[in-house]
Scaffold this motif. Structure first.
Motif, PDB file in Angstrom:
ATOM      1  N   ASP A   6       0.866  -1.185   0.000  1.00  0.00           N
ATOM      2  CA  ASP A   6       0.000   0.000   0.000  1.00  0.00           C
ATOM      3  C   ASP A   6       0.908   1.243   0.000  1.00  0.00           C
ATOM      4  OD1 ASP A   6      -2.406   1.568   0.527  1.00  0.00           O
ATOM      5  OD2 ASP A   6      -1.695   1.704   2.607  1.00  0.00           O
ATOM      6  N   ASP A   8      -0.261   5.026   1.197  1.00  0.00           N
ATOM      7  CA  ASP A   8      -0.493   5.953   2.320  1.00  0.00           C
ATOM      8  C   ASP A   8      -0.345   5.252   3.668  1.00  0.00           C
ATOM      9  OD1 ASP A   8      -0.945   8.025   0.580  1.00  0.00           O
ATOM     10  OD2 ASP A   8      -3.125   7.893   0.681  1.00  0.00           O
ATOM     11  N   TYR A   9       0.475   5.818   4.508  1.00  0.00           N
ATOM     12  CA  TYR A   9       0.759   5.303   5.868  1.00  0.00           C
ATOM     13  C   TYR A   9       1.508   3.958   5.836  1.00  0.00           C
ATOM     14  CZ  TYR A   9      -2.581   8.958   6.938  1.00  0.00           C
ATOM     15  OH  TYR A   9      -3.236  10.170   6.999  1.00  0.00           O
ATOM     16  N   THR A  10       1.903   3.522   4.642  1.00  0.00           N
ATOM     17  CA  THR A  10       2.688   2.286   4.521  1.00  0.00           C
ATOM     18  C   THR A  10       4.058   2.642   3.945  1.00  0.00           C
ATOM     19  OG1 THR A  10       0.689   0.943   4.238  1.00  0.00           O
ATOM     20  CG2 THR A  10       2.774  -0.027   3.498  1.00  0.00           C
ATOM     21  N   ASP A  73       0.284  -3.440   4.544  1.00  0.00           N
ATOM     22  CA  ASP A  73      -0.713  -2.360   4.589  1.00  0.00           C
ATOM     23  C   ASP A  73      -0.858  -1.867   6.018  1.00  0.00           C
ATOM     24  OD1 ASP A  73      -3.352  -1.876   2.389  1.00  0.00           O
ATOM     25  OD2 ASP A  73      -3.350  -0.922   4.369  1.00  0.00           O
ATOM     26  N   ASP A  74      -1.306  -0.625   6.157  1.00  0.00           N
ATOM     27  CA  ASP A  74      -1.536  -0.078   7.498  1.00  0.00           C
ATOM     28  C   ASP A  74      -2.970  -0.278   7.965  1.00  0.00           C
ATOM     29  OD1 ASP A  74      -2.089   1.989   5.387  1.00  0.00           O
ATOM     30  OD2 ASP A  74      -3.003   2.951   7.130  1.00  0.00           O
ATOM     31  N   GLU A  75      -3.873  -0.545   7.026  1.00  0.00           N
ATOM     32  CA  GLU A  75      -5.300  -0.502   7.377  1.00  0.00           C
ATOM     33  C   GLU A  75      -5.864  -1.889   7.674  1.00  0.00           C
ATOM     34  OE1 GLU A  75      -7.578   2.763   5.249  1.00  0.00           O
ATOM     35  OE2 GLU A  75      -6.199   2.060   3.742  1.00  0.00           O
TER      36      GLU A  75
HETATM   37 MG   LIG Z   1      -2.790   2.976   3.717  1.00  0.00          MG
END
Ligand SMILES: [Mg+2]
Length: 96
Positions: A6, A8-10, A73-75
């Protein structure tokens, strides 16, 4: 083996700064000769922009549009996406 990252945020943080420890992980898998995939909930164009900016080489596809061996992934606790990731990946690596 296929591994999907991923964005974003990854691969990048909330300030759009590269997360180098995750990028190092990306490069480690790349060195093993794995099929590297990058996707984003922000879409393919957004993913292409970041792959270029970060200087990575990967196949870019819509998020969760194919089965992979591992997803990074972060989510993981977001309900619907969590279920989606569970359906398409054998192993899920959660990024904080
Ligand atoms: Mg993300």
């Amino acid at each position: 083996m296929k591994i999907a990252f991923d964005i974003d945020y990854t691969l990048i943080d909330e300030f759009d700064k590269p997360k180098y420890e995750v990028i190092d992980l990306f490069r480690w898998f790349e060195k093993q000769g794995w099929d590297m995939i990058i996707w984003s909930g922000g879409g393919v164009d957004y993913a292409e922009m970041w792959v270029r900016k970060l200087g990575l080489k990967a196949t870019i596809v819509p998020k969760c549009s194919m089965k992979v061996d591992i997803v990074v992934d972060d989510e993981m606790d977001e309900g619907a996406l969590d279920k989606e990731l569970n359906k398409i990946a054998k192993i899920i690596i959660k990024v904080k």
